[in-house]
Motif scaffolding. Structure first.
Motif, PDB file in Angstrom:
ATOM      1  N   ASP A  39       0.868  -1.192   0.000  1.00 50.93           N
ATOM      2  CA  ASP A  39       0.000   0.000   0.000  1.00 50.93           C
ATOM      3  C   ASP A  39       0.897   1.231   0.000  1.00 50.93           C
ATOM      4  N   ARG A  40       1.199   1.741  -1.190  1.00 54.67           N
ATOM      5  CA  ARG A  40       2.131   2.868  -1.282  1.00 54.67           C
ATOM      6  C   ARG A  40       1.572   4.142  -0.653  1.00 54.67           C
ATOM      7  N   ARG A  41       0.258   4.183  -0.401  1.00 50.33           N
ATOM      8  CA  ARG A  41      -0.330   5.364   0.244  1.00 50.33           C
ATOM      9  C   ARG A  41       0.196   5.563   1.655  1.00 50.33           C
ATOM     10  N   GLU A  52       2.845   8.213   2.010  1.00 49.41           N
ATOM     11  CA  GLU A  52       2.515   9.622   1.799  1.00 49.41           C
ATOM     12  C   GLU A  52       2.784  10.494   3.023  1.00 49.41           C
ATOM     13  N   ASP A 110       5.423   2.794  -8.681  1.00 46.08           N
ATOM     14  CA  ASP A 110       5.694   3.153  -7.289  1.00 46.08           C
ATOM     15  C   ASP A 110       6.555   4.410  -7.220  1.00 46.08           C
ATOM     16  N   GLN A 139       4.713   7.547  -8.180  1.00 46.41           N
ATOM     17  CA  GLN A 139       3.758   7.947  -7.141  1.00 46.41           C
ATOM     18  C   GLN A 139       4.464   8.622  -5.976  1.00 46.41           C
ATOM     19  N   TYR A 151       3.816  12.435  -4.510  1.00 52.80           N
ATOM     20  CA  TYR A 151       3.621  12.798  -3.109  1.00 52.80           C
ATOM     21  C   TYR A 151       4.622  13.867  -2.672  1.00 52.80           C
ATOM     22  N   ASP A 159      -8.501  14.862  -1.717  1.00 51.11           N
ATOM     23  CA  ASP A 159      -7.254  14.432  -2.350  1.00 51.11           C
ATOM     24  C   ASP A 159      -7.310  12.939  -2.631  1.00 51.11           C
ATOM     25  N   ASP A 160      -6.353  12.475  -3.453  1.00 52.96           N
ATOM     26  CA  ASP A 160      -6.318  11.037  -3.749  1.00 52.96           C
ATOM     27  C   ASP A 160      -6.028  10.219  -2.501  1.00 52.96           C
ATOM     28  N   VAL A 161      -5.274  10.784  -1.566  1.00 52.32           N
ATOM     29  CA  VAL A 161      -5.043  10.172  -0.265  1.00 52.32           C
ATOM     30  C   VAL A 161      -5.571  11.137   0.800  1.00 52.32           C
ATOM     31  N   LYS A 192      -5.793  13.293   3.865  1.00 49.19           N
ATOM     32  CA  LYS A 192      -4.664  13.776   4.661  1.00 49.19           C
ATOM     33  C   LYS A 192      -5.072  13.953   6.116  1.00 49.19           C
ATOM     34  N   THR A 243      -1.634   8.691   9.395  1.00 49.14           N
ATOM     35  CA  THR A 243      -2.560   7.955   8.553  1.00 49.14           C
ATOM     36  C   THR A 243      -3.899   7.793   9.252  1.00 49.14           C
TER      37      THR A 243
END
Length: 392
Positions: free
Chosen positions: A215-217, A220, A256, A259, A263, A344-346, A348, A368
């Motif tokens: 999970d590369r998020r 972030e 990856d 991305q 970020y 946002d895509d992730v 915050k 997170t």
């Protein structure tokens, strides 16, 4: 400061007018006949060709990694956002490797003072010594992130190349300007356990390549609190970026890597980027050059979408206050979290951390959603514990 004295202009083939009016080449200002106005720019690309800190030595004559990446980067499409990008050309190495570090330090410091983000491209990973020491001029503690297949924490022996020891040199630098450091993308079978134990003892976060790819998020928040990013191309698997030696079939994918650069570019706090270690002699088809060019593009695209994250406790953020049941003597009675209302895509999230010994020491750190959920169950997140320890 006359930066032009430290740079070689770009070759004619990179200065030729582009046939595609929407390509980046039509919008950036390169160092050709005249040196660009770097003080008025948002971002400044700097090519590096210093390999004296590398065990493999310099690439063969005619192989210039930064120029190879520029060929690909210039032809990518400009996004719809405004762009004030200059290319300062290629830095002339100093008489000694230490001179190059010092030269790079002075140049990066000048750009930081002007509010221009340096994009450092090429050369050995040890060149982030110059990137790092430039931040001494800010007179404040910093946080930085490193992406690499392994932490370069070798002992500074006379026979050890600088690229194998540079991270140790950063972490032991005097004066100490580090608040925190995060290392991402390490491969367990390349990383001595005592190195990871040292990071944990220092309360610095690490994320293995397996964790990041799951999970590369989760990476972030680590990049959102960084002042600069140092990225070694060796962190990317050979199939996607065959531009380093020895080859590795494992590592981050090109998606990856792109991305992570998005970020980093999106972080209003991050003020310099270093992409190191690319050796064009191992990249006959230009695949690694294309990967690095795309990573640069995503960083610039993220930069164009930056928005200041200010006003915690105002309408811009949702505020969550959690009362912790049965806190221990050295634990807080409540935790405060903030979530941005922006889509946002992730999503915050931030967490408020106070020093237990001195409550005037307070820091709001990226976190997170999982940190919030853990706290809601009455469990102190590890990120809170480590940040509180760093606050002293």
């Amino acid at each position: 400061m006359n930066l032009a004295l430290f740079f070689d202009s770009l070759p004619d083939e990179l200065l030729a007018p582009t046939a595609v009016p929407t390509a980046l080449a039509a919008y950036l200002t390169p160092f050709g006949e005249a040196f660009p106005d770097w003080r008025a720019a948002d971002l400044a690309l700097i090519g590096l060709d210093e390999w004296r800190g590398s065990a493999a030595g310099p690439p063969p004559p005619g192989h210039h990694g930064a120029n190879r990446v520029r060929e690909r980067f210039y032809q990518l499409q400009k996004s719809t956002g405004p762009l004030r990008l200059v290319d300062l050309g290629n830095l002339r190495p100093g008489p000694t490797l230490e001179d190059t570090y010092q030269r790079l330090r002075e140049i990066v410091a000048a750009l930081l003072e002007a509010g221009t983000v340096p994009l450092l491209l090429g050369g050995g990973h040890d060149l982030d010594i110059g990137q790092f020491t430039a931040y001494e001029a800010l007179n404040q503690s910093i946080t930085f992130a490193v992406v690499d297949a392994k932490p370069d924490m070798g002992l500074p022996l006379p026979s050890a190349p600088a690229e194998a020891t540079h991270l140790r040199r950063l972490l032991t630098h005097e004066p100490n300007i580090i608040f925190s450091c995060a290392h991402l993308g390490h491969q367990q079978y390349l990383t001595p356990p005592d190195v990871l134990a040292a990071f944990e003892k220092l309360h610095f976060e690490t994320m293995s390549v397996g964790e990041l790819r799951t999970d590369r998020r989760l990476a972030e928040p680590l990049l959102r609190q960084a002042d600069f990013l140092s990225f070694d191309v060796a962190a990317i698997r050979w199939q996607d970026a065959p531009g380093y030696h020895p080859a590795s079939p494992f590592g981050l994918s090109n998606e990856d890597a792109a991305q992570l650069c998005w970020y980093a570019g999106h972080n209003p706090q991050l003020s310099s980027l270093g992409l190191y270690g690319y050796r064009p002699e191992h990249d006959p088809h230009g695949l690694a050059a294309a990967t690095l060019a795309t990573m640069l593009w995503y960083f610039v695209e993220g930069y164009n979408h930056r928005k200041p994250e200010t006003g915690f406790g105002t309408y811009r953020f949702l505020t969550y206050t959690l009362v912790l049941p049965n806190p221990q003597p050295n634990e807080p009675t409540e935790l405060v979290f903030y979530k941005s209302r922006r889509q946002d895509d992730v999503p915050k999230w931030w967490m408020e951390v106070e020093g237990l010994a001195d409550q005037s020491l307070k820091r709001i750190v990226p976190c997170t959603h999982q940190d919030y959920l853990q706290a809601a169950q009455g469990i102190l997140p590890k990120r809170w514990i480590w940040t509180q320890a760093l606050l002293g």
